[in-house]
Design a protein around this motif. Structure first.
Motif, short mmCIF file in Angstrom:
data_model
loop_
_atom_site.label_atom_id
_atom_site.label_comp_id
_atom_site.label_asym_id
_atom_site.label_seq_id
_atom_site.Cartn_x
_atom_site.Cartn_y
_atom_site.Cartn_z
N THR A 59 0.86 -1.17 0.00
CA THR A 59 0.00 0.00 0.00
C THR A 59 0.89 1.22 0.00
O THR A 59 1.85 1.28 0.78
N VAL A 60 0.60 2.17 -0.86
CA VAL A 60 1.26 3.47 -0.82
C VAL A 60 0.15 4.51 -0.66
O VAL A 60 -0.73 4.63 -1.50
N PRO A 68 3.63 16.58 3.21
CA PRO A 68 4.59 15.86 2.36
C PRO A 68 4.83 14.40 2.74
O PRO A 68 5.74 13.77 2.24
N VAL A 69 4.00 13.85 3.65
CA VAL A 69 4.22 12.49 4.16
C VAL A 69 3.51 11.47 3.28
O VAL A 69 2.31 11.55 3.04
N GLY A 70 4.27 10.50 2.83
CA GLY A 70 3.71 9.33 2.13
C GLY A 70 3.93 8.11 3.01
O GLY A 70 4.89 8.05 3.78
N HIS A 92 9.91 -0.83 -4.40
CA HIS A 92 8.89 -0.43 -5.38
C HIS A 92 7.97 0.64 -4.79
O HIS A 92 7.69 1.66 -5.41
N GLY A 93 7.51 0.40 -3.55
CA GLY A 93 6.62 1.35 -2.90
C GLY A 93 7.29 2.68 -2.61
O GLY A 93 6.69 3.75 -2.77
N LEU A 94 8.55 2.63 -2.19
CA LEU A 94 9.31 3.85 -1.90
C LEU A 94 9.46 4.69 -3.17
O LEU A 94 9.27 5.91 -3.15
N GLU A 95 9.80 4.04 -4.27
CA GLU A 95 9.94 4.75 -5.54
C GLU A 95 8.60 5.38 -5.95
O GLU A 95 8.55 6.53 -6.39
N ALA A 97 6.05 6.23 -3.94
CA ALA A 97 5.72 7.33 -3.02
C ALA A 97 6.52 8.59 -3.35
O ALA A 97 5.97 9.70 -3.38
N ARG A 98 7.79 8.43 -3.61
CA ARG A 98 8.62 9.59 -3.94
C ARG A 98 8.21 10.20 -5.27
O ARG A 98 8.22 11.42 -5.44
N GLY A 99 7.81 9.34 -6.22
CA GLY A 99 7.30 9.84 -7.50
C GLY A 99 6.00 10.61 -7.37
O GLY A 99 5.69 11.46 -8.20
#
Length: 146
Positions: A59-60, A68-70, A92-95, A97-99
């Protein structure tokens, strides 16, 4: 390490797979199909397969317009842990969220999932809060990437 196929939830079948993993790992807060469908409308839900075998989900929660929190949550079924799937799902989720503009990353782990908590701590998260949802007895642990 076995390659993982990570797919965004986009059908009833993938919603059911996501629901299965979530409810297996978070048995204290099971979600109905309607709740999963609603959640898919506001979050990015993915399912993960090793070959054709369901091994996990993620989950993202995207950041808000003024926040700004994901949140990135990676879940791996117990019988598939220790093979690097959690790391791949998390990356994958981190990428993702940052995207979506997340400048700060958080996650959430059920206290009864010590493997998940160890994973989060190993990956640079620090605990920020513990709480029990109404009617529950097992605390959730919120963590933030340091």
């Amino acid at each position: 390490m076995t390659d993982l196929r990570i797919e965004q939830v986009d059908s009833d079948a993938s919603l059911l797979d996501w629901q299965f993993v979530h409810n297996a790992i978070i048995p204290t807060a099971p979600l109905s199909f309607a709740e999963v469908t609603e959640r898919a409308g506001r979050n990015r839900l993915c399912v993960a397969y090793a070959g054709n075998v369901l091994v996990g989900c993620s989950t993202v929660r995207p950041p808000g317009a003024d926040n700004p929190v994901g949140t990135v949550i990676a879940r791996v079924l117990p019988e598939h842990r220790g093979r690097g799937f959690g790391g791949q799902l998390y990356a994958h989720g981190l990428e993702l969220a940052r995207g979506l503009g997340a400048e700060v990353i958080e996650t959430c782990v059920l206290e009864s999932n010590p493997e998940g908590l160890r994973f989060a701590l190993r990956n640079g998260f620090v605990e920020t809060e513990r709480y029990v949802l109404p009617g529950d007895t097992v605390p959730f642990i919120d963590l933030r990437l340091a």
